[in-house]
Design a protein around this motif. Structure first.
Motif, PDB file in Angstrom:
ATOM      1  N   SER A  27       0.841  -1.194   0.000  1.00 11.97           N
ATOM      2  CA  SER A  27       0.000   0.000   0.000  1.00 11.97           C
ATOM      3  C   SER A  27       0.876   1.243   0.000  1.00 11.97           C
ATOM      4  O   SER A  27       1.973   1.251   0.563  1.00 11.97           O
ATOM      5  CB  SER A  27      -0.925   0.018   1.226  1.00 11.97           C
ATOM      6  N   GLN A  28       0.374   2.262  -0.671  1.00  9.80           N
ATOM      7  CA  GLN A  28       1.058   3.542  -0.710  1.00  9.80           C
ATOM      8  C   GLN A  28       0.518   4.447   0.401  1.00  9.80           C
ATOM      9  O   GLN A  28      -0.632   4.299   0.841  1.00  9.80           O
ATOM     10  CB  GLN A  28       0.840   4.216  -2.068  1.00  9.80           C
ATOM     11  N   LEU A  29       1.351   5.353   0.836  1.00 11.83           N
ATOM     12  CA  LEU A  29       0.911   6.302   1.848  1.00 11.83           C
ATOM     13  C   LEU A  29      -0.128   7.237   1.236  1.00 11.83           C
ATOM     14  O   LEU A  29       0.081   7.799   0.155  1.00 11.83           O
ATOM     15  CB  LEU A  29       2.111   7.102   2.371  1.00 11.83           C
ATOM     16  N   SER A  30      -1.237   7.367   1.921  1.00  6.61           N
ATOM     17  CA  SER A  30      -2.310   8.211   1.418  1.00  6.61           C
ATOM     18  C   SER A  30      -3.050   8.816   2.603  1.00  6.61           C
ATOM     19  O   SER A  30      -3.278   8.150   3.613  1.00  6.61           O
ATOM     20  CB  SER A  30      -3.272   7.395   0.547  1.00  6.61           C
ATOM     21  N   SER A  31      -3.413  10.058   2.453  1.00  2.00           N
ATOM     22  CA  SER A  31      -4.133  10.740   3.529  1.00  2.00           C
ATOM     23  C   SER A  31      -5.562  10.217   3.618  1.00  2.00           C
ATOM     24  O   SER A  31      -6.200   9.934   2.598  1.00  2.00           O
ATOM     25  CB  SER A  31      -4.157  12.245   3.268  1.00  2.00           C
ATOM     26  N   GLY A  32      -6.049  10.054   4.809  1.00  2.83           N
ATOM     27  CA  GLY A  32      -7.411   9.601   5.025  1.00  2.83           C
ATOM     28  C   GLY A  32      -7.588   8.102   4.973  1.00  2.83           C
ATOM     29  O   GLY A  32      -8.705   7.607   5.104  1.00  2.83           O
ATOM     30  N   LEU A  33      -6.488   7.327   4.797  1.00  2.00           N
ATOM     31  CA  LEU A  33      -6.594   5.872   4.744  1.00  2.00           C
ATOM     32  C   LEU A  33      -6.870   5.325   6.142  1.00  2.00           C
ATOM     33  O   LEU A  33      -6.143   5.608   7.088  1.00  2.00           O
ATOM     34  CB  LEU A  33      -5.307   5.269   4.180  1.00  2.00           C
ATOM     35  N   THR A  34      -7.946   4.535   6.267  1.00  3.03           N
ATOM     36  CA  THR A  34      -8.326   3.984   7.574  1.00  3.03           C
ATOM     37  C   THR A  34      -8.138   2.485   7.679  1.00  3.03           C
ATOM     38  O   THR A  34      -8.163   1.940   8.779  1.00  3.03           O
ATOM     39  CB  THR A  34      -9.791   4.316   7.879  1.00  3.03           C
ATOM     40  N   GLY A  35      -7.963   1.786   6.568  1.00  2.00           N
ATOM     41  CA  GLY A  35      -7.793   0.335   6.620  1.00  2.00           C
ATOM     42  C   GLY A  35      -8.051  -0.283   5.262  1.00  2.00           C
ATOM     43  O   GLY A  35      -8.088   0.405   4.229  1.00  2.00           O
ATOM     44  N   PHE A  36      -8.223  -1.603   5.270  1.00  2.43           N
ATOM     45  CA  PHE A  36      -8.436  -2.352   4.031  1.00  2.43           C
ATOM     46  C   PHE A  36      -9.575  -3.349   4.231  1.00  2.43           C
ATOM     47  O   PHE A  36      -9.882  -3.744   5.356  1.00  2.43           O
ATOM     48  CB  PHE A  36      -7.165  -3.100   3.610  1.00  2.43           C
ATOM     49  N   VAL A  37     -10.164  -3.747   3.121  1.00  2.00           N
ATOM     50  CA  VAL A  37     -11.185  -4.795   3.092  1.00  2.00           C
ATOM     51  C   VAL A  37     -10.695  -5.879   2.137  1.00  2.00           C
ATOM     52  O   VAL A  37     -10.376  -5.596   0.980  1.00  2.00           O
ATOM     53  CB  VAL A  37     -12.546  -4.260   2.619  1.00  2.00           C
ATOM     54  N   VAL A  38     -10.619  -7.107   2.628  1.00  5.19           N
ATOM     55  CA  VAL A  38     -10.255  -8.261   1.803  1.00  5.19           C
ATOM     56  C   VAL A  38     -11.541  -9.021   1.502  1.00  5.19           C
ATOM     57  O   VAL A  38     -12.226  -9.495   2.416  1.00  5.19           O
ATOM     58  CB  VAL A  38      -9.232  -9.169   2.503  1.00  5.19           C
ATOM     59  N   GLU A  39     -11.860  -9.128   0.225  1.00  4.46           N
ATOM     60  CA  GLU A  39     -13.095  -9.784  -0.220  1.00  4.46           C
ATOM     61  C   GLU A  39     -12.739 -10.989  -1.078  1.00  4.46           C
ATOM     62  O   GLU A  39     -11.839 -10.916  -1.914  1.00  4.46           O
ATOM     63  CB  GLU A  39     -13.947  -8.801  -1.028  1.00  4.46           C
ATOM     64  N   TRP A  40     -13.449 -12.085  -0.897  1.00  2.37           N
ATOM     65  CA  TRP A  40     -13.204 -13.265  -1.720  1.00  2.37           C
ATOM     66  C   TRP A  40     -14.508 -14.000  -1.962  1.00  2.37           C
ATOM     67  O   TRP A  40     -15.447 -13.941  -1.166  1.00  2.37           O
ATOM     68  CB  TRP A  40     -12.165 -14.191  -1.081  1.00  2.37           C
ATOM     69  N   ARG A  41     -14.546 -14.699  -3.111  1.00  4.90           N
ATOM     70  CA  ARG A  41     -15.717 -15.506  -3.472  1.00  4.90           C
ATOM     71  C   ARG A  41     -15.297 -16.549  -4.512  1.00  4.90           C
ATOM     72  O   ARG A  41     -14.329 -16.349  -5.264  1.00  4.90           O
ATOM     73  CB  ARG A  41     -16.832 -14.636  -4.038  1.00  4.90           C
ATOM     74  N   PRO A  42     -15.995 -17.681  -4.591  1.00  2.00           N
ATOM     75  CA  PRO A  42     -15.694 -18.695  -5.614  1.00  2.00           C
ATOM     76  C   PRO A  42     -16.137 -18.205  -6.992  1.00  2.00           C
ATOM     77  O   PRO A  42     -17.276 -17.768  -7.166  1.00  2.00           O
ATOM     78  CB  PRO A  42     -16.496 -19.920  -5.157  1.00  2.00           C
ATOM     79  N   LEU A  43     -15.241 -18.265  -7.960  1.00  5.45           N
ATOM     80  CA  LEU A  43     -15.534 -17.731  -9.287  1.00  5.45           C
ATOM     81  C   LEU A  43     -16.514 -18.589 -10.066  1.00  5.45           C
ATOM     82  O   LEU A  43     -17.137 -18.104 -11.007  1.00  5.45           O
ATOM     83  CB  LEU A  43     -14.231 -17.576 -10.084  1.00  5.45           C
ATOM     84  N   LEU A  44     -16.651 -19.872  -9.707  1.00  3.37           N
ATOM     85  CA  LEU A  44     -17.587 -20.741 -10.413  1.00  3.37           C
ATOM     86  C   LEU A  44     -19.007 -20.598  -9.887  1.00  3.37           C
ATOM     87  O   LEU A  44     -19.919 -21.236 -10.409  1.00  3.37           O
ATOM     88  CB  LEU A  44     -17.130 -22.202 -10.308  1.00  3.37           C
ATOM     89  N   GLN A  45     -19.187 -19.789  -8.845  1.00  2.00           N
ATOM     90  CA  GLN A  45     -20.515 -19.550  -8.287  1.00  2.00           C
ATOM     91  C   GLN A  45     -20.950 -18.137  -8.666  1.00  2.00           C
ATOM     92  O   GLN A  45     -20.248 -17.167  -8.405  1.00  2.00           O
ATOM     93  CB  GLN A  45     -20.500 -19.693  -6.757  1.00  2.00           C
ATOM     94  N   THR A  46     -22.116 -18.034  -9.292  1.00  2.00           N
ATOM     95  CA  THR A  46     -22.637 -16.723  -9.672  1.00  2.00           C
ATOM     96  C   THR A  46     -23.442 -16.075  -8.554  1.00  2.00           C
ATOM     97  O   THR A  46     -23.718 -14.865  -8.618  1.00  2.00           O
ATOM     98  CB  THR A  46     -23.516 -16.850 -10.924  1.00  2.00           C
ATOM     99  N   ASP A  47     -23.835 -16.849  -7.558  1.00  2.00           N
ATOM    100  CA  ASP A  47     -24.620 -16.313  -6.448  1.00  2.00           C
ATOM    101  C   ASP A  47     -23.723 -15.457  -5.555  1.00  2.00           C
ATOM    102  O   ASP A  47     -22.697 -15.923  -5.042  1.00  2.00           O
ATOM    103  CB  ASP A  47     -25.234 -17.465  -5.644  1.00  2.00           C
ATOM    104  N   LEU A  48     -24.115 -14.190  -5.343  1.00  2.00           N
ATOM    105  CA  LEU A  48     -23.307 -13.285  -4.535  1.00  2.00           C
ATOM    106  C   LEU A  48     -23.344 -13.627  -3.054  1.00  2.00           C
ATOM    107  O   LEU A  48     -22.569 -13.061  -2.280  1.00  2.00           O
ATOM    108  CB  LEU A  48     -23.787 -11.845  -4.733  1.00  2.00           C
ATOM    109  N   SER A  49     -24.226 -14.537  -2.641  1.00  2.00           N
ATOM    110  CA  SER A  49     -24.286 -14.895  -1.223  1.00  2.00           C
ATOM    111  C   SER A  49     -23.037 -15.630  -0.765  1.00  2.00           C
ATOM    112  O   SER A  49     -22.801 -15.757   0.438  1.00  2.00           O
ATOM    113  CB  SER A  49     -25.528 -15.756  -0.950  1.00  2.00           C
ATOM    114  N   PHE A  50     -22.225 -16.121  -1.703  1.00  2.00           N
ATOM    115  CA  PHE A  50     -20.984 -16.797  -1.345  1.00  2.00           C
ATOM    116  C   PHE A  50     -19.851 -15.808  -1.077  1.00  2.00           C
ATOM    117  O   PHE A  50     -18.748 -16.216  -0.748  1.00  2.00           O
ATOM    118  CB  PHE A  50     -20.563 -17.769  -2.452  1.00  2.00           C
ATOM    119  N   THR A  51     -20.109 -14.524  -1.239  1.00  2.00           N
ATOM    120  CA  THR A  51     -19.080 -13.506  -1.017  1.00  2.00           C
ATOM    121  C   THR A  51     -18.800 -13.367   0.475  1.00  2.00           C
ATOM    122  O   THR A  51     -19.723 -13.305   1.291  1.00  2.00           O
ATOM    123  CB  THR A  51     -19.531 -12.155  -1.585  1.00  2.00           C
ATOM    124  N   GLN A  52     -17.501 -13.317   0.839  1.00  2.00           N
ATOM    125  CA  GLN A  52     -17.084 -13.128   2.225  1.00  2.00           C
ATOM    126  C   GLN A  52     -16.062 -11.987   2.271  1.00  2.00           C
ATOM    127  O   GLN A  52     -15.424 -11.667   1.261  1.00  2.00           O
ATOM    128  CB  GLN A  52     -16.457 -14.408   2.784  1.00  2.00           C
TER     129      GLN A  52
END
Length: 838
Positions: free
Chosen positions: A451-476
Motif C-alpha cells: 500500500s502507498q501512503l495516502s491521507s485519510g486511509l483507515t484500513g483495508f477490506v479483503v473480499e473473496w468468493r468462488p468464481l464458479l458460483q454466480t450467487d453473490l451470497s458466497f461472497t465473504q
C-alpha cells in the motif's frame, strides 16, 4: 530369574558295522556329549565335553581326532586328554543364537557325527503390565481382563495364568488363556458384582517366572454400560434444554442407580464438520430416572446433543445417538458487520449500492427464521424500507445526497437494534498494489499486498468468493487495519477451484480502487489442453493460435503455454507463448518440410499435453504476392501517368486523338464561316494532317395541324433552336410531312475540306446525307421559313433567298447557282459566301 547350569548327556547311537551287516542288538552309543545346559540365557557362555568309547567301531585300532560344529560352523576344540585323544572339550564364550545344534565329529573320510546336543537361548519373562478388567452387564455377564506381555521378547515359550481371589468367600481360581493370547473373560460364576476381587497374572518360562501387580476392584464398578438413549429434548425456559434419558433394555433393571453422566453439544449448523468443538459437561451421581438441564445456550438456536454414562469411576460407555432441540426464541441482539460497494448511475444522479453483512462476534440471532431489513430511517417502517431479504446481501439504488441507511435483523419475536451504514460515493484512488496469495493448507490462504501512503486511509477490506458460483451470497469479507499488509483468510476452500480475491482501500470518505487476483488452495494439471489452430502461413513462418481453457477445467492459474514442434528429421524446437495472447509465430521454417507441433499447458500443479497438428509452409506466401502485385500496380500507374502527361503536352498527338469539332449548339452561319471556323482549328504551321471542318443541318418534324384558310403554313414564331443555328430559317419539307409519323428524320451534314478564308478551294464541298432515326425537336406550332441575311461581302448581294421566291426575297440568279439548288433541294436553306471573294 537365572537357573543353575545342569550337565545334560546326549547319546548318539551308532550302529555297529560288522562285515557290512547291521546288528541292532549289539548297537552301543559311540560317544557322549555333556553340556552346561540345554536352555541358557541369550548371550551367556556354554561349555561342552565329548567322550568317545573305546569300542566305537569308527575309532577302533587307530588314532582319534575330534572336531566340534555349531550348526554348519566348525568350532576350535580344546586339547585332548591323556586317554588317547578320545575326550575333547569346547567353550563358547557367548551363545547369541536362540536355537542351534552343537555336534561332536570324528575326523574320517568324510567326518562322522558321533554325538550332539540342542541348545536354546532366551530371556526370563517380565512381569505383565497394564492389567485391567471390564465387566459386561449384557447377557452373558462376564469379567474380561487384559494385560501387556512386556517390551522384551523372551524367545522361549512363556505361559500366562490369570489368578483371582474373591475376598468375601476366599475363593481362588486360576485361568489359562490360549498361547499367545493376553486376555481372558471370567464367566459370571467366577465373580460377584458387589464383592471385591483380587486379580493377578503370572508369566512362566524355562528361565524363570514373574507376576503382575495385583488389581483389586468391585466388578460392578468395572462395568461398561451400553450406550444410553436420549428419549426427548424439551424447552422449559429461555436459554435451556431439558434432556430425558434411560439405559438400554438389558440394563433397565438398574433402577435408581446413581451414575456419572457426560453431555456434549454443538450447533446444528456445525454438524457438517463432524467435530464437537465444545468440551463435554460432567454431571456426577445422576439417577437413571432423572432428566438433565442444559443451560446458558443461545436463544432460538438448534442444538445437537449426545450423552454417555459410567459407574463409580468405571469405563465410559459409548456415546448415544444424537438428538436435536431448539431453544426458545428472543429478539436478535448485537450488531452486524457490513461492507458496501457503490457506483454512480445516470449522470451521477443516483448511486447503485451493493451491501453485504455478516454477524459480528457479539451478534446473536436468537431465532431460527431470521431476515434482514435495510431502511432509510432509524425507526424503520413500511415507507422507509429499502429492501428486505433472508440472505447476506442486498442491492438497491439511492438518490444523490443520502448519507446513511440502517440495517436490522428480524425474527418472529422482534428485531435487533439498527446498525448504521454510512453511504460514501466511490473514490478514484489507487493505493493497493502487488496482491499475492499463498496457500497455507486446504482451509486457509495467506493474502499479501503493498500500500502507498495516502491521507485519510483507515484500513483495508479483503473480499473473496468462488468464481464458479454466480450467487453473490458466497461472497465473504474481512477488515484489516491501515498498517496491516497481509491477512490469513480461512474457510471451506475447495481444491482445484478458482477464487477471486480483492483488496480494497478504505478511506474516511469512501472506498478506493481494488486490485483483484485469482487464487487456488491447491493446483493440479489442467483437465484439458486447447487445440492448436493454424491461423496464417507464410513462406518461412506460421502463426498458431488456440482458444482459452474454460475456467472450470483449468485446475490452477495458467503459468505458461509451450509449443513443441519438430521437422521430419526429429529436430525439436520449443517456443513459450504469452498466456494472455494465446498465440505464437514459428520462424525460420523450411518450405520443403512437413512439421508437427503440440501444445503443453502448465499450472503450478502440473502440465498437460494437447493433440498433435501437422503443417507445411508455402513456397509463396500472401505477403509476397501482395508485395509483387503492389509493386506492379504502382509501376503501371506511374507509366500511365507519364503517357497521359506526354499526350497532353504534345499538341500533334492531341490532334490525332481529340480532333477539334465546332459545337453545333453554339454555332451560326456567321461565326461558322468566319470566326468559329478559324478559332476552332489549329494553324497549318503546326503541320497537323487532314484537318476536318464539320457542321450539320437538321430538319425538324413538324406535326400537321388543321389550319384555317387564311393561315400561312410558313409563318413561324421565330424561335431559335440549337440544331438550326442563326443561318437556318425554316424547313423545306412538304406541308404534309409529320415527324411523329415517320420512321426517320432526314437531316444533312456539310463537311468542308478547308477553312472559309482559304483563297483557293482545292476540293468541292461534300454533302453527306444522314438517315438517322433519332427524333429531333418537335413543336406543335407550324412555322414558315423566313429570310435571313448573310453578312455583306464584296461582290455578293446583301440579301439572299434560301427557300425560293417570296414576297420578301427575290431569288438571285447566278452562274451555276440554279443548278446547285436544283440538284440539292435540301441545301436551299444554306448559303455560303464564295471564299474566292474573301
Amino acid at each position: 530369574m537365572k537357573s543353575t547350569p545342569a550337565w545334560v548327556a546326549v547319546v548318539v547311537l551308532l550302529p555297529a558295522l560288522v562285515n557290512g551287516a547291521r546288528n541292532e542288538v549289539d548297537a552301543q552309543p559311540c560317544a557322549t556329549v555333556l553340556a552346561s545346559g540345554s536352555v541358557v540365557p541369550l548371550g551367556s557362555p556354554v561349555t561342552a565335553t565329548c567322550v568317545i568309547r573305546d569300542d566305537c567301531p569308527l575309532v577302533a585300532g587307530q588314532a582319534v581326532r575330534i572336531e566340534w560344529r555349531l550348526g554348519d560352523r566348525i568350532l576350535p576344540g580344546g586339547p585332548a586328554d591323556a586317554e588317547g585323544g578320545r575326550v575333547s572339550r569346547v567353550v563358547i564364550p557367548s551363545f547369541n543364537l536362540t536355537r542351534e545344534f552343537l555336534t561332536c565329529c570324528v575326523q574320517a573320510s568324510p567326518a562322522q557325527v558321533v554325538a550332539g546336543v540342542e541348545i536354546r537361548a532366551g530371556y526370563p519373562p517380565e512381569a505383565p503390565q497394564n492389567l485391567s478388567c471390564t465387566t459386561n452387564l449384557t447377557n452373558p455377564n462376564t469379567l474380561t481382563c487384559s494385560w501387556d506381555a512386556g517390551q522384551q521378547e523372551t524367545h522361549l515359550h512363556t505361559k500366562y495364568t490369570l489368578h483371582t481371589q474373591i475376598w468375601d468367600s476366599n475363593e481362588n481360581n486360576t485361568y489359562e488363556p490360549p498361547p499367545g493370547v493376553h486376555r481372558y473373560s471370567i464367566p459370571r460364576s467366577g465373580f460377584v458384582l458387589f464383592s471385591d476381587i483380587r486379580i493377578s497374572v503370572k508369566a512362566v518360562n524355562e528361565l524363570g517366572e514373574a507376576t503382575s501387580a495385583p488389581l483389586v476392584l468391585e466388578p460392578v464398578s468395572a462395568a461398561k454400560f451400553d450406550p444410553p438413549t436420549i428419549v426427548r429434548i424439551q424447552t422449559k425456559k429461555y436459554g435451556c434444554l431439558q434432556l430425558s434419558w434411560n439405559l438400554s433394555q438389558q440394563q433397565a433393571w438398574m433402577v435408581n442407580w446413581r451414575l456419572d453422566l457426560e453431555v456434549r453439544r454443538r450447533l446444528a449448523v456445525q454438524a457438517v464438520s463432524g467435530q464437537w468443538s465444545e468440551q463435554p459437561i460432567l454431571l456426577n451421581g445422576v439417577k437413571t430416572t432423572r432428566s438433565v438441564d442444559l443451560c446458558r445456550l443461545l436463544h432460538g438456536t438448534r442444538y445437537l446433543a449426545q450423552i454417555r454414562v459410567r459407574y463409580q469411576g468405571g469405563p465410559w460407555s459409548e456415546w448415544s445417538s444424537s438428538r436435536s432441540g431448539v431453544t426458545l426464541e428472543n429478539a436478535p441482539s448485537g450488531r452486524l458487520d457490513w461492507w458496501m460497494k457503490a457506483s454512480w448511475e445516470g449522470m451521477e444522479k443516483q448511486l447503485n449500492i451493493l451491501l453485504f453483512w455478516k454477524p459480528s462476534k457479539q451478534f446473536r440471532a436468537n431465532g431460527q427464521n431470521v431476515s434482514y431489513a435495510v431502511s432509510g430511517k432509524k425507526l424503520a417502517g413500511a415507507n422507509g424500507k429499502v429492501c428486505s431479504t433472508t440472505g447476506n446481501y442486498c442491492s438497491f439504488h439511492l438518490p444523490r445526497g443520502v448519507k446513511k441507511v440502517y440495517l436490522s435483523a428480524v425474527n418472529a419475536v422482534g428485531k435487533s437494534s439498527p446498525t448504521e451504514v454510512r453511504i460514501h460515493p466511490p473514490r478514484a484512488r489507487e493505493v493497493v498494489s502487488n496482491v499475492t496469495v499463498v496457500p497455507q493448507d486446504d482451509r486457509s490462504l495467506l493474502v499479501r499486498w503493498r500500500s502507498q501512503l495516502s491521507s485519510g486511509l483507515t484500513g483495508f477490506v479483503v473480499e473473496w468468493r468462488p468464481l464458479l458460483q454466480t450467487d453473490l451470497s458466497f461472497t465473504q469479507f474481512e477488515f484489516t487495519a491501515q498498517n496491516q499488509t497481509q491477512l490469513l483468510i480461512a474457510g471451506s476452500f475447495e481444491p482445484y477451484k478458482p477464487y477471486g480475491i480483492s483488496v480494497y482501500p478504505r478511506f474516511k470518505d469512501g472506498i478506493g480502487f481494488p486490485q483483484t487476483v485469482d487464487a487456488y488452495s491447491r493446483e493440479k494439471a489442467p483437465s484439458m489442453a486447447p487445440k492448436i489452430q493454424i491461423k496464417k502461413v507464410w513462406k518461412s513462418h506460421v502463426e498458431l493460435a488456440w482458444d482459452e481453457i474454460p475456467l472450470e477445467q483449468r485446475n490452477g492459474c495458467i503459468q505458461n503455454y509451450t509449443v513443441f514442434y519438430c521437422d521430419p528429421k526429429g529436430n525439436f524446437q520449443v517456443v513459450n507463448a504469452d498466456p494472455k495472447e494465446r498465440r505464437v509465430v514459428l520462424n525460420g521454417l523450411n518450405s520443403e518440410s512437413l512439421y508437427e507441433a503440440f501444445l503443453m499447458v502448465s499450472t503450478l500443479g502440473g502440465s498437460l499435453n494437447g493433440s498433435t497438428v501437422h503443417f507445411k509452409v508455402e513456397n509463396f506466401d500472401a505477403a509476397a504476392v501482395v508485395e509483387i502485385v503492389t509493386v506492379s500496380l504502382v509501376g503501371l500507374l506511374l507509366a500511365g501517368i507519364i503517357v497521359v502527361g506526354t499526350c497532353f503536352s504534345n499538341k500533334r498527338l492531341k490532334g490525332h486523338f481529340w480532333p477539334a469539332v465546332p459545337d453545333p449548339a453554339n454555332s451560326s452561319i456567321k461565326r461558322w464561316t468566319s470566326e468559329s471556323t478559324q478559332d476552332s482549328n489549329v494553324a497549318f504551321d503546326n503541320e497537323e494532317p487532314n484537318p476536318m471542318y464539320l457542321s450539320h443541318l437538321s430538319f425538324l418534324d413538324v406535326p400537321v395541324k388543321p389550319r384555317k384558310k387564311d393561315d400561312d403554313p410558313w409563318l413561324s414564331n421565330a424561335e431559335d433552336t440549337s440544331d438550326l443555328g442563326e443561318s437556318i430559317c425554316g424547313s423545306p419539307l412538304p406541308t404534309d410531312y409529320s415527324g411523329s409519323n415517320s420512321d426517320s428524320v432526314p437531316y444533312a451534314t456539310v463537311v468542308f475540306s478547308g477553312p472559309r478564308n482559304s483563297t483557293t478551294p482545292e476540293d468541292p464541298h461534300v454533302y453527306l446525307r444522314s438517315e438517322s432515326t433519332q427524333p429531333l425537336l418537335e413543336t406543335e406550332e407550324s412555322f414558315s421559313p423566313k429570310c435571313y441575311h448573310n453578312m455583306a461581302t464584296a461582290g455578293m448581294p446583301s440579301e439572299q433567298c434560301f427557300f425560293g421566291p417570296s414576297p420578301d426575297c427575290v431569288p438571285e440568279t447566278g452562274e451555276g447557282g440554279g443548278e446547285l439548288w436544283d440538284d440539292f433541294p435540301f441545301l436551299r436553306a444554306l448559303a455560303l459566301n464564295d471564299t474566292e471573294n474573301d
